[in-house]
Design a protein around this motif. Structure first.
Motif, PDB file in Angstrom:
ATOM      1  N   GLN A   1      32.171  65.391   3.264  1.00  0.00           N
ATOM      2  CA  GLN A   1      30.986  65.146   4.103  1.00  0.00           C
ATOM      3  C   GLN A   1      31.291  64.251   5.299  1.00  0.00           C
ATOM      4  O   GLN A   1      30.377  63.810   5.989  1.00  0.00           O
ATOM      5  N   LEU A   2      32.566  63.990   5.564  1.00  0.00           N
ATOM      6  CA  LEU A   2      32.940  63.130   6.687  1.00  0.00           C
ATOM      7  C   LEU A   2      32.344  63.708   7.972  1.00  0.00           C
ATOM      8  O   LEU A   2      32.582  64.866   8.307  1.00  0.00           O
ATOM      9  N   ASP A   3      31.543  62.911   8.661  1.00  0.00           N
ATOM     10  CA  ASP A   3      30.821  63.439   9.817  1.00  0.00           C
ATOM     11  C   ASP A   3      31.765  63.792  10.962  1.00  0.00           C
ATOM     12  O   ASP A   3      32.894  63.310  11.034  1.00  0.00           O
ATOM     13  N   ASP A   4      31.283  64.651  11.845  1.00  0.00           N
ATOM     14  CA  ASP A   4      32.094  65.163  12.951  1.00  0.00           C
ATOM     15  C   ASP A   4      32.647  64.061  13.837  1.00  0.00           C
ATOM     16  O   ASP A   4      33.800  64.117  14.265  1.00  0.00           O
ATOM     17  N   ALA A   5      31.830  63.037  14.123  1.00  0.00           N
ATOM     18  CA  ALA A   5      32.280  61.944  14.998  1.00  0.00           C
ATOM     19  C   ALA A   5      33.443  61.184  14.361  1.00  0.00           C
ATOM     20  O   ALA A   5      34.416  60.834  15.034  1.00  0.00           O
ATOM     21  N   THR A   6      33.370  60.943  13.054  1.00  0.00           N
ATOM     22  CA  THR A   6      34.455  60.243  12.354  1.00  0.00           C
ATOM     23  C   THR A   6      35.707  61.103  12.316  1.00  0.00           C
ATOM     24  O   THR A   6      36.823  60.601  12.504  1.00  0.00           O
ATOM     25  N   GLN A   7      35.537  62.405  12.076  1.00  0.00           N
ATOM     26  CA  GLN A   7      36.691  63.305  12.096  1.00  0.00           C
ATOM     27  C   GLN A   7      37.361  63.285  13.470  1.00  0.00           C
ATOM     28  O   GLN A   7      38.592  63.215  13.561  1.00  0.00           O
ATOM     29  N   GLN A   8      36.566  63.325  14.521  1.00  0.00           N
ATOM     30  CA  GLN A   8      37.108  63.293  15.889  1.00  0.00           C
ATOM     31  C   GLN A   8      37.831  61.981  16.153  1.00  0.00           C
ATOM     32  O   GLN A   8      38.923  61.970  16.721  1.00  0.00           O
ATOM     33  N   ASP A   9      37.233  60.866  15.721  1.00  0.00           N
ATOM     34  CA  ASP A   9      37.869  59.552  15.898  1.00  0.00           C
ATOM     35  C   ASP A   9      39.202  59.489  15.164  1.00  0.00           C
ATOM     36  O   ASP A   9      40.188  58.954  15.695  1.00  0.00           O
ATOM     37  N   LEU A  10      39.238  60.025  13.954  1.00  0.00           N
ATOM     38  CA  LEU A  10      40.466  60.011  13.171  1.00  0.00           C
ATOM     39  C   LEU A  10      41.533  60.884  13.819  1.00  0.00           C
ATOM     40  O   LEU A  10      42.684  60.457  13.985  1.00  0.00           O
ATOM     41  N   ALA A  11      41.162  62.103  14.231  1.00  0.00           N
ATOM     42  CA  ALA A  11      42.132  63.009  14.871  1.00  0.00           C
ATOM     43  C   ALA A  11      42.647  62.405  16.176  1.00  0.00           C
ATOM     44  O   ALA A  11      43.848  62.446  16.453  1.00  0.00           O
ATOM     45  N   LYS A  12      41.755  61.836  16.969  1.00  0.00           N
ATOM     46  CA  LYS A  12      42.173  61.215  18.231  1.00  0.00           C
ATOM     47  C   LYS A  12      43.057  60.000  17.967  1.00  0.00           C
ATOM     48  O   LYS A  12      44.075  59.810  18.619  1.00  0.00           O
ATOM     49  N   GLY A  13      42.681  59.182  16.993  1.00  0.00           N
ATOM     50  CA  GLY A  13      43.479  58.002  16.658  1.00  0.00           C
ATOM     51  C   GLY A  13      44.873  58.357  16.185  1.00  0.00           C
ATOM     52  O   GLY A  13      45.866  57.722  16.577  1.00  0.00           O
ATOM     53  N   LEU A  14      44.982  59.376  15.322  1.00  0.00           N
ATOM     54  CA  LEU A  14      46.304  59.816  14.853  1.00  0.00           C
ATOM     55  C   LEU A  14      47.140  60.372  16.000  1.00  0.00           C
ATOM     56  O   LEU A  14      48.344  60.093  16.096  1.00  0.00           O
ATOM     57  N   THR A  15      46.508  61.132  16.879  1.00  0.00           N
ATOM     58  CA  THR A  15      47.210  61.658  18.059  1.00  0.00           C
ATOM     59  C   THR A  15      47.691  60.522  18.937  1.00  0.00           C
ATOM     60  O   THR A  15      48.852  60.504  19.370  1.00  0.00           O
ATOM     61  N   ASP A  16      46.822  59.554  19.207  1.00  0.00           N
ATOM     62  CA  ASP A  16      47.194  58.412  20.052  1.00  0.00           C
ATOM     63  C   ASP A  16      48.369  57.633  19.466  1.00  0.00           C
ATOM     64  O   ASP A  16      49.276  57.225  20.198  1.00  0.00           O
ATOM     65  N   LEU A  17      48.370  57.435  18.147  1.00  0.00           N
ATOM     66  CA  LEU A  17      49.485  56.718  17.513  1.00  0.00           C
ATOM     67  C   LEU A  17      50.782  57.512  17.623  1.00  0.00           C
ATOM     68  O   LEU A  17      51.848  56.935  17.861  1.00  0.00           O
ATOM     69  N   ALA A  18      50.708  58.833  17.461  1.00  0.00           N
ATOM     70  CA  ALA A  18      51.914  59.653  17.600  1.00  0.00           C
ATOM     71  C   ALA A  18      52.477  59.542  19.010  1.00  0.00           C
ATOM     72  O   ALA A  18      53.693  59.450  19.206  1.00  0.00           O
ATOM     73  N   VAL A  19      51.594  59.513  20.002  1.00  0.00           N
ATOM     74  CA  VAL A  19      52.025  59.454  21.402  1.00  0.00           C
ATOM     75  C   VAL A  19      52.527  58.058  21.771  1.00  0.00           C
ATOM     76  O   VAL A  19      53.587  57.914  22.375  1.00  0.00           O
ATOM     77  N   THR A  20      51.780  57.018  21.391  1.00  0.00           N
ATOM     78  CA  THR A  20      52.142  55.661  21.833  1.00  0.00           C
ATOM     79  C   THR A  20      53.220  55.009  20.984  1.00  0.00           C
ATOM     80  O   THR A  20      54.099  54.344  21.516  1.00  0.00           O
ATOM     81  N   VAL A  21      53.173  55.202  19.678  1.00  0.00           N
ATOM     82  CA  VAL A  21      54.130  54.527  18.789  1.00  0.00           C
ATOM     83  C   VAL A  21      55.386  55.368  18.577  1.00  0.00           C
ATOM     84  O   VAL A  21      56.506  54.850  18.656  1.00  0.00           O
TER      85      VAL A  21
END
Length: 129
Positions: free
Chosen positions: A12-32
């Motif tokens: 039931q994870l809401d769409d906004a949280t899913q988007q935040d998680l996907a964006k956060g994981l992408t950002d970490l892959a790119v920056t770190v």
């Protein structure tokens, strides 16, 4: 070309949280991990809590989480990988909340001749550069 799979015990994870998680994981892959944004893929696998077990028991009041990242062997230092693991765990806590103590992050390093995209191995992509 990292592929990130996050298994979360909350269908039931809401769409906004899913988007935040996907964006956060992408950002970490790119920056770190210094991976290219345009080739970073994230797959969220949302499962019922009663299908996520720790120590043989359902996780209960916590959200179970496991993040698995496939990267090319030899493209990141031990320090970069350790930072990614720590910051990914922090991101999970911020986005999905309470986690069991064994929620994990795994980096799988694939040999460049055994891993690729668009039908070409990473080894061949390197040769073409």
């Amino acid at each position: 070309m990292p592929f990130i799979r996050a298994t979360i015990s909350d269908p039931q994870l809401d769409d906004a949280t899913q988007q935040d998680l996907a964006k956060g994981l992408t950002d970490l892959a790119v920056t770190v991990l210094k991976k290219p944004l345009e080739r970073t893929s994230v797959h969220l696998n949302l499962v019922p809590a009663d299908r996520y077990y720790v120590g043989g028991e359902p996780v209960g009041g916590a959200t179970g989480a496991q993040v698995e990242v496939t990267i090319t062997l030899g493209t990141n230092s031990a320090e970069e990988k350790a930072r990614f693991i720590a910051q990914t765990y922090e991101l999970l806590q911020e986005t999905v909340g309470l986690l069991p103590s064994v929620s994990g992050v795994a980096l799988y390093e694939m040999h460049p001749e055994s891993y690729g995209y668009n039908g070409i191995t990473q080894l061949e992509h390197r040769r073409q550069q």
